[in-house]
Scaffold this motif. Structure first.
Motif: not given
Length: 101
Positions: A14-16, A22-23, A76-79, A88-89
């Motif tokens: 869901k986060d991805v 958002n991108a 956004l992924i880095k944040e 597990n990034a």
């Protein structure tokens, strides 16, 4: 146009999806995958079946999209990765497209 590939554990699906939204990346595909890590952990060495591989339920997302949207997604992924408390990034790579139809 480039191909962006993102992998994550199932827990972050869901986060991805929110990161893609958002991108401003609205066209993408996803698939269930099994993620594996090599190495001997305590769990693996104490297994009844030591040759057995342990996997994590994971997700693979990919999209053919423009550089600007990929730059936004990477930020956004880095944040996101800086705020999680797990090893597990979310991972992402970009592949240039030489030809397309």
């Amino acid at each position: 146009m480039k191909l962006v590939i993102v992998t994550s554990v199932e827990e972050f699906q869901k986060d991805v999806l929110k990161l893609f939204k958002n991108a401003d990346i609205h066209n993408f595909s996803s698939s269930d995958i099994d993620g594996y890590k090599n190495g001997s952990s305590i769990l693996m060495t104490s297994s009844w079946f030591p040759g057995e591989q342990f996997s994590n339920e994971s997700r693979l997302f990919f999209s053919f999209t423009e550089d600007e949207k990929i730059d936004a997604l990477f930020s956004l992924i880095k944040e996101f990765n800086s705020s999680i408390e797990t090893n597990n990034a979310v991972r992402a790579v970009v592949v240039p497209i030489e030809r397309q139809i």
